[in-house]
Motif scaffolding. Sequence first.
Motif: not given
Length: 288
Positions: A229-234, A263-264, A268-272
């Motif tokens: 998801x760190x790859x897909x979202x951007x 947990x997910x 993701x909530x850390x990505x402001x």
Amino acid sequence: MKLVIVTGMSGAGKTVALKMLEDLGYYCVDNLPIPLIEKFTELTIGSPGQSSQVALGIDVRSGQELSLLTKILEGWKNDGISFEILFLDASDKVLVKRYKETRRSHPLAGMGRIDSGIAKEREKLGFLKNQADVILDTSKMLTKELRQELERIFLEDKNYSNLFVTVLSFGFKYGIPADADLVFDVRFLPNPFYVEGLRFKTGEDAEIQEYVMQGGIGSAFLEKLYDLLDFLIPNYVLEGKNQLVIGIGCTGGKHRSVTIARALYEHLAQKKELGIKLEHRDIENDKK
């Protein structure tokens, strides 16, 4: 001065957003005639007693004058006047539903169908959506969630990517969510359902979380899921996607899926720069 143009589809929440911005200290003016916008801005900028935060509501009610806005925006850019465009959107299906519930007619539908008016409106507002700094899709948003996003963007001044993520736990026996963009099956994890004393607890309880995550398989899965998801979202952001629903499913939607979804969500909530919420669709099903 901070100047925000609030616009978007009729029924997507523009009026509600303006009221919320007013609560946040913005001086709000709705449906000001387009030819008066330049003069209003000049007076606001030149008056020290005026609010330093101004929001202008603009929509299709401006009629033919709406086309004049392009020249005004270009003039502001050339003059160095800073402004942001907030565009409120929603799916056609949701907009039609909202109009039917309120029994109001669409401003561009005339005597025709609501969906024809929506299509015309999308065409007329297309140039504003293309220039928007923030696009909020309110299709699945509660009023409180819209307020939280506006506060985060305009009060806390956080960077915003225009992507709103919903992490949704569910049970496969109740069906896969129709609106899910990504679905992950976690039925391979230890199942507390068959353990006496755990069956009627949920993934919100620490005992269930510990049971599901035992043995390290859950942690290994989460690491791989985070990486994906760190790859897909951007890349979704670059593609222009503004809503992402991530479904996490187990058999009943109460134990394993809830644990992993939580947990997910916390990751993701850390990505402001993201708007994000957590939902447990089936957590209350079969509760005795």
